[in-house]
Motif scaffolding. Structure first.
Motif, PDB file in Angstrom:
ATOM      1  N   ALA A  63      -3.470   8.639   6.915  1.00  0.00           N
ATOM      2  CA  ALA A  63      -3.792   7.740   5.794  1.00  0.00           C
ATOM      3  C   ALA A  63      -3.301   6.325   6.089  1.00  0.00           C
ATOM      4  O   ALA A  63      -3.955   5.336   5.729  1.00  0.00           O
ATOM      5  CB  ALA A  63      -3.146   8.261   4.513  1.00  0.00           C
ATOM      6  N   LEU A  64      -2.172   6.245   6.777  1.00  0.00           N
ATOM      7  CA  LEU A  64      -1.616   4.936   7.119  1.00  0.00           C
ATOM      8  C   LEU A  64      -2.560   4.186   8.065  1.00  0.00           C
ATOM      9  O   LEU A  64      -2.906   3.019   7.830  1.00  0.00           O
ATOM     10  CB  LEU A  64      -0.236   5.136   7.775  1.00  0.00           C
ATOM     11  CG  LEU A  64       0.393   3.901   8.420  1.00  0.00           C
ATOM     12  CD1 LEU A  64       0.730   2.848   7.359  1.00  0.00           C
ATOM     13  CD2 LEU A  64       1.669   4.274   9.185  1.00  0.00           C
ATOM     14  N   ARG A  78       0.857  -1.194   0.000  1.00  0.00           N
ATOM     15  CA  ARG A  78       0.000   0.000   0.000  1.00  0.00           C
ATOM     16  C   ARG A  78       0.891   1.242   0.000  1.00  0.00           C
ATOM     17  O   ARG A  78       1.579   1.517   0.985  1.00  0.00           O
ATOM     18  CB  ARG A  78      -0.891   0.032   1.244  1.00  0.00           C
ATOM     19  CG  ARG A  78      -1.613  -1.277   1.539  1.00  0.00           C
ATOM     20  CD  ARG A  78      -2.693  -1.565   0.510  1.00  0.00           C
ATOM     21  NE  ARG A  78      -3.579  -2.614   0.971  1.00  0.00           N
ATOM     22  CZ  ARG A  78      -3.865  -3.713   0.276  1.00  0.00           C
ATOM     23  NH1 ARG A  78      -3.352  -3.914  -0.923  1.00  0.00           N
ATOM     24  NH2 ARG A  78      -4.687  -4.608   0.773  1.00  0.00           N
ATOM     25  N   GLU A  79       0.845   1.972  -1.113  1.00  0.00           N
ATOM     26  CA  GLU A  79       1.659   3.196  -1.210  1.00  0.00           C
ATOM     27  C   GLU A  79       0.794   4.378  -0.805  1.00  0.00           C
ATOM     28  O   GLU A  79      -0.159   4.710  -1.504  1.00  0.00           O
ATOM     29  CB  GLU A  79       2.163   3.364  -2.635  1.00  0.00           C
ATOM     30  CG  GLU A  79       3.153   2.292  -3.023  1.00  0.00           C
ATOM     31  CD  GLU A  79       3.599   2.403  -4.465  1.00  0.00           C
ATOM     32  OE1 GLU A  79       3.480   3.494  -5.056  1.00  0.00           O
ATOM     33  OE2 GLU A  79       4.051   1.377  -5.005  1.00  0.00           O
ATOM     34  N   LEU A  80       1.134   4.996   0.297  1.00  0.00           N
ATOM     35  CA  LEU A  80       0.259   6.019   0.865  1.00  0.00           C
ATOM     36  C   LEU A  80       0.709   7.430   0.507  1.00  0.00           C
ATOM     37  O   LEU A  80       1.897   7.663   0.223  1.00  0.00           O
ATOM     38  CB  LEU A  80       0.215   5.825   2.385  1.00  0.00           C
ATOM     39  CG  LEU A  80      -0.340   4.431   2.716  1.00  0.00           C
ATOM     40  CD1 LEU A  80      -0.025   4.024   4.128  1.00  0.00           C
ATOM     41  CD2 LEU A  80      -1.835   4.376   2.452  1.00  0.00           C
ATOM     42  N   PRO A  81      -0.238   8.373   0.522  1.00  0.00           N
ATOM     43  CA  PRO A  81       0.104   9.752   0.152  1.00  0.00           C
ATOM     44  C   PRO A  81       1.004  10.415   1.197  1.00  0.00           C
ATOM     45  O   PRO A  81       1.112   9.954   2.331  1.00  0.00           O
ATOM     46  CB  PRO A  81      -1.259  10.451   0.093  1.00  0.00           C
ATOM     47  CG  PRO A  81      -2.174   9.608   0.907  1.00  0.00           C
ATOM     48  CD  PRO A  81      -1.653   8.201   0.847  1.00  0.00           C
ATOM     49  N   VAL A  82       1.638  11.513   0.771  1.00  0.00           N
ATOM     50  CA  VAL A  82       2.577  12.212   1.659  1.00  0.00           C
ATOM     51  C   VAL A  82       2.053  13.614   1.996  1.00  0.00           C
ATOM     52  O   VAL A  82       1.169  14.138   1.311  1.00  0.00           O
ATOM     53  CB  VAL A  82       3.968  12.328   0.987  1.00  0.00           C
ATOM     54  CG1 VAL A  82       4.634  10.963   0.928  1.00  0.00           C
ATOM     55  CG2 VAL A  82       3.887  12.952  -0.403  1.00  0.00           C
ATOM     56  N   ALA A 129      -6.646  -0.053   9.066  1.00  0.00           N
ATOM     57  CA  ALA A 129      -7.977  -0.415   9.571  1.00  0.00           C
ATOM     58  C   ALA A 129      -8.835  -0.994   8.446  1.00  0.00           C
ATOM     59  O   ALA A 129      -9.501  -2.025   8.629  1.00  0.00           O
ATOM     60  CB  ALA A 129      -8.640   0.815  10.189  1.00  0.00           C
ATOM     61  N   ASN A 130      -8.797  -0.350   7.280  1.00  0.00           N
ATOM     62  CA  ASN A 130      -9.574  -0.854   6.130  1.00  0.00           C
ATOM     63  C   ASN A 130      -9.177  -2.264   5.773  1.00  0.00           C
ATOM     64  O   ASN A 130     -10.029  -3.116   5.514  1.00  0.00           O
ATOM     65  CB  ASN A 130      -9.298   0.016   4.892  1.00  0.00           C
ATOM     66  CG  ASN A 130     -10.241   1.183   4.848  1.00  0.00           C
ATOM     67  OD1 ASN A 130     -11.279   1.169   5.510  1.00  0.00           O
ATOM     68  ND2 ASN A 130      -9.872   2.200   4.087  1.00  0.00           N
TER      69      ASN A 130
END
Ligand SMILES: Cc1ncc(COP(=O)(O)O)c(C=O)c1O
Length: 452
Positions: free
Chosen positions: A195-196, A181-185, A201-202
């Motif tokens: 977001a992490l 999962r590449e998360l936004p910065v 949780a999702n």
């Protein structure tokens, strides 16, 4: 040997006057080199001349002072002497029994790295050929520690700015790319922890098993350092493995400013660092450090009847028991020799100097009309652009590099903006070269974007 050393010394002495890159026509030249298996030998003199006059000059001068591209690797000469000795005596360091004293020297190097990073007693690690293999070893170790053999529900988390060797490592460790999962910065290019937490949780709700959070201690693109303390906290709450990619940044723990920026790194379950970047050593020198050294062994140990007995005590280590490799080079010597020769202090001073140089660089860049600092340096990388569109900036980069005093490389930000990067990390880069770069940027900006 004497003739080789003469060539090498001449080469190193001329680094400051060599072009920062010299690759026009180099691929065409490379094509002319394709040849069949040589049946007879030729003179060493001729081969040396070919290497030093034809092959080596047609490249990026990655060991020179003007190499401010990607992440520089200086190539400390003393390590070349260590490599020469190591290859010439050709002792076997894959298992402890074959050369216990030499294995111990390399084990000391690993212990010194743990000490620099502030990792606790019980931590350990292994030297690798570089950051990519260190990432791979880390992900495999985490997978074995955290997941069952049937591990495909396992998910990994990182920012969209992490070095791509992390996703590659996950894939090589058996995970489909979709499990990463590449998360936004945020505006400092650090992973967004909200977001992490939401993604974890999702995924739990969706039946996945979130097991690894990877933070960056200095991204390649903009030099961003994730909030490592926050990531450590989240990993602990979620009972996940906390990995840190410190290939570029971790060794700044040698400096006071680095320690302030990298707080939390010491809580990692695994960290990678690249002495071939910020300890200025030749390419081929990476490391992975693991908080629980036993986890490395549990992930890699395998018995074979024809092998000698493996060490059972904690102090002694068989590198083949804690890494994917069996036979390999004695890479520890190229770290051990310079550290024993000089002690750590000059390395600390060098890194401090680079931190000063990047601060000076952005101060000076700010004075140039039209320049915007896009990424404030968190360690020794910055990104900037000239007001205008991407084309203007591509052209600016081309023109700066065409002057051949420095070599810069670009990156594209998540929002699509093309930016120029400056990475100061070579022991051969000092203020004189930074001033040349600033002069070239000033000249090529010509005061404003309308120059194009
Ligand atoms: C932040 C970071 N991580 C990992 C890597 C991969 O390391 P290596 O090239 O030593 O395999 C690099 C650069 O190359 C890097 O800059």
């Amino acid at each position: 040997m004497d003739r080789a050393v003469e060539r090498v010394i001449e080469h190193i002495q001329s680094l400051p006057t060599q072009p920062a890159m010299n690759v026009e026509g180099a691929t065409e030249f490379a094509r002319t080199l394709i040849e069949r298996l040589p049946q007879r030998g030729e003179s060493f003199e001729k081969l040396l001349a070919f290497l030093f006059e034809d092959a080596i000059p047609r490249s990026f001068t990655s060991s020179g002072p003007g190499y401010l591209a990607y992440v520089p690797g200086g190539g400390l000469f003393h390590s070349a002497l260590a490599d020469f000795i190591a290859a010439a005596v050709n002792r076997y360091v894959g298992v402890c029994a074959a050369a216990p004293a030499l294995v111990q020297l390399e084990a000391n190097v690993v212990r010194w790295f743990c000490e620099i990073l502030g990792m606790p007693k019980g931590s350990g690690g292994v030297l690798t050929s570089g950051g990519s293999l260190a990432n791979f070893t880390s992900v495999v170790t985490a997978r074995k520690a955290m997941l069952p053999d049937d591990f495909l529900r396992g998910t990994l988390y990182c920012s969209n700015q992490i070095h791509h060797s992390f996703q590659k490592a996950a894939n090589l460790a058996g995970f489909p790319y979709a499990n990463v999962r590449e998360l936004p910065v945020d505006e400092l290019f650090r992973i967004r922890t909200d977001a992490l937490e939401e993604a974890i949780a999702n995924d739990r709700r969706g039946g996945f098993t979130p097991f690894l959070i990877a933070g960056s201690a200095g991204t390649t693109g903009t030099g961003a350092v994730d909030d490592l303390e926050a990531l450590a906290r989240i990993a602990k709450n979620e009972k996940m493995w906390f990995h840190v990619d410190g290939a570029y940044g971790a060794l700044f723990m040698l400096t006071e400013r680095g320690r302030a920026a990298l707080k939390g790194i010491e809580q990692a379950d695994s960290v990678i660092l690249d002495p071939h970047k910020t300890l200025f050593l030749p390419f081929g020198t990476g490391a992975v450090l693991v908080r629980d050294a036993g986890a490395l062994r549990r992930a890699h140990s395998l018995h074979a009847d024809y092998m000698p007995a493996m060490q059972q005590e904690d102090e002694l280590v068989d590198f083949c028991e804690i890494s994917p490799e069996l036979s390999r080079d004695f890479r520890g010597l190229r770290v051990w020799l310079p550290l024993k020769l000089f002690g750590i202090e000059p390395f600390r001073e060098q890194l401090d100097e680079k931190l000063d140089l990047i601060a000076y660089t952005v101060d000076e860049l700010r004075k140039i009309d039209g320049i915007e600092i896009i990424a404030e340096p968190q360690l020794t990388i910055t990104a900037f652009r000239l007001r205008g569109d991407n084309e203007v900036n591509r052209e600016l980069l081309k023109r700066i590099n065409a002057r051949k005093r420095v070599m810069l490389t670009p990156t594209t930000l998540p929002d699509g903006r093309f930016v120029l990067r400056i990475a100061i990390a070579s022991h051969r880069t000092h203020k004189d070269r930074v001033d040349m770069m600033l002069e070239d940027i000033r000249l090529e900006c010509g005061g404003n974007a309308s120059a194009f």
